[in-house]
Design an enzyme around this catalytic site. Structure first.
Site, short mmCIF file in Angstrom:
data_model
loop_
_atom_site.label_atom_id
_atom_site.label_comp_id
_atom_site.label_asym_id
_atom_site.label_seq_id
_atom_site.Cartn_x
_atom_site.Cartn_y
_atom_site.Cartn_z
N ARG B 36 0.85 -1.19 0.00
CA ARG B 36 0.00 0.00 0.00
C ARG B 36 0.88 1.23 0.00
NH1 ARG B 36 -4.18 -2.55 -1.90
NH2 ARG B 36 -5.28 -3.91 -0.45
N GLU B 37 0.72 2.06 -1.02
CA GLU B 37 1.45 3.32 -1.09
C GLU B 37 0.60 4.36 -0.37
OE1 GLU B 37 2.95 1.99 -5.54
OE2 GLU B 37 1.71 3.79 -5.30
N ARG B 63 -2.55 26.53 -8.34
CA ARG B 63 -2.23 25.24 -7.75
C ARG B 63 -1.26 24.51 -8.66
NH1 ARG B 63 -3.25 25.16 -2.43
NH2 ARG B 63 -5.47 25.34 -1.89
N ALA B 75 -8.95 27.94 2.89
CA ALA B 75 -8.56 26.65 3.47
C ALA B 75 -7.09 26.68 3.84
CB ALA B 75 -8.82 25.53 2.45
N GLU B 91 -6.75 30.68 9.28
CA GLU B 91 -6.73 30.70 7.81
C GLU B 91 -7.73 31.71 7.24
OE1 GLU B 91 -4.72 29.37 5.68
OE2 GLU B 91 -3.61 27.95 6.91
N GLU B 95 -6.37 34.71 4.94
CA GLU B 95 -6.70 34.74 3.51
C GLU B 95 -7.76 35.78 3.14
OE1 GLU B 95 -5.43 30.18 2.32
OE2 GLU B 95 -7.51 30.78 2.03
N ALA B 112 -9.15 11.54 -0.15
CA ALA B 112 -8.67 10.47 -1.04
C ALA B 112 -8.21 9.26 -0.22
CB ALA B 112 -7.53 10.99 -1.90
N PRO B 113 -9.14 8.60 0.47
CA PRO B 113 -8.77 7.54 1.40
C PRO B 113 -8.12 6.31 0.77
CG PRO B 113 -11.15 7.56 1.09
CD PRO B 113 -10.60 8.80 0.41
N GLY B 114 -8.15 6.23 -0.56
CA GLY B 114 -7.52 5.10 -1.23
C GLY B 114 -6.01 5.09 -1.06
N GLU B 118 -5.21 12.27 4.55
CA GLU B 118 -5.65 13.64 4.82
C GLU B 118 -7.11 13.71 5.23
OE1 GLU B 118 -5.50 16.49 1.62
OE2 GLU B 118 -6.00 18.16 2.95
N GLU B 140 2.40 32.18 -0.94
CA GLU B 140 0.99 32.03 -1.30
C GLU B 140 0.47 33.34 -1.90
OE1 GLU B 140 -2.36 29.69 1.17
OE2 GLU B 140 -1.81 31.59 2.08
#
Lengths: 180, 180
Positions: B36-37, B63, B75, B91, B95, B112-114, B118, B140
């Site tokens: 698992r990466e 981005r 964010a 934040e 911002e 992105a739980p795969g 995060e 930023e």
């Protein structure tokens, strides 16, 4: 104002089965410099399979990254040169055994653009037929369930569904199909 | 069925400023093995700042990971030992220069739980006051705008807003505050 960050140099740190990691040295709009840690991902699809009674198919799957079983809509990673719709049809069949006659791409988005280039294509699949038998990847263990769309929405609000793509798809479907 | 994947061994590939990458060898429920990466991330917050006229604040930011300027809600990444709500207040002030009297945590999710751990905490901030001056991070560069919540929702449907956390927050707010 031009926000673009130009790449001065780029170093590949890791090239794996799913992700690739690189660090870019970039020049900033004010002439300064910074480093950007970037995770490259092939992209993904997610499918909200909705039947005539407004039930949707969900899969429970252990996610090593977060060390827990998550309840998600069917999804998968794009194979090389694979069109997102073909990938969506393949993943839906592999994970649920369903074939859908009606496909609609609803939302395409970046899950974590601050550091990752993964693009996710979300589809709604309708006119469902149970045809193929399940054939998940050899290292994939999933449990399939069918629940009312309304129930899935409540499970977002109560914190039971905590997967981003599933939240986006269910919120979209609730408001566009249940007319909330 | 117990889906858990036990860690046999874990190798840290990269330990950066934002992300950490490791590869775990895991034992599968059927006794097989796989790799698992996993990308580790400190976690993040996102803030939907909603005023009395149902306008929300958005920031445009380049981005690098996706090589484009994205329109997103404010964010940021959690600092070490920082409570998500404190991070959200910091934040929002950095911002947009806004202070909010009313804070509500609406949705906490995995983007992105795969492959990534995060966790993102989304807040709705109300009773807004313009107080502090902007103080974004030194690397930023952002452009702040105020748009009607309804417009932001349309921009999701037409593919102009393609950032995951912003889509989740705006969908939530439209349906809970505009009563769609």
């Amino acid at each position: 104002m031009d926000f673009e960050e130009k790449t001065i140099s780029s170093a590949t740190i890791f090239d794996g089965r799913i992700v690739r990691l690189r660090v870019d040295d970039v020049s900033l709009p004010d002439g300064g410099q910074s480093k950007r840690e970037i995770v490259e991902h092939p992209g993904a699809v997610a499918i909200l399979a909705l039947d005539e009674e407004n039930n949707i198919w969900m899969v429970s799957q252990y996610r090593k990254a977060v060390e827990q079983v998550l309840l998600e809509i069917p999804a998968g990673t794009l194979e090389e040169k694979e069109h997102p719709l073909e990938c969506a049809k393949r993943e839906l069949a592999e994970e649920t055994g369903l074939i859908a006659e009606e496909w609609q791409e609803i939302i395409t988005y970046y899950c974590a653009p601050g550091f990752c280039d993964e693009k996710t294509f979300i589809y709604i699949a309708r006119n469902l037929k149970k045809e193929s038998s399940l054939s998940p990847d050899r290292d994939e263990f999933i449990e399939v369930s069918k629940i009312p769309l309304e129930t899935a929405y409540q499970q977002i609000l109560d914190g039971h569904i905590i997967d981003g793509k599933s939240i986006i798809a269910v919120q979209y479907a609730v408001y566009n199909y249940l007319g909330k």
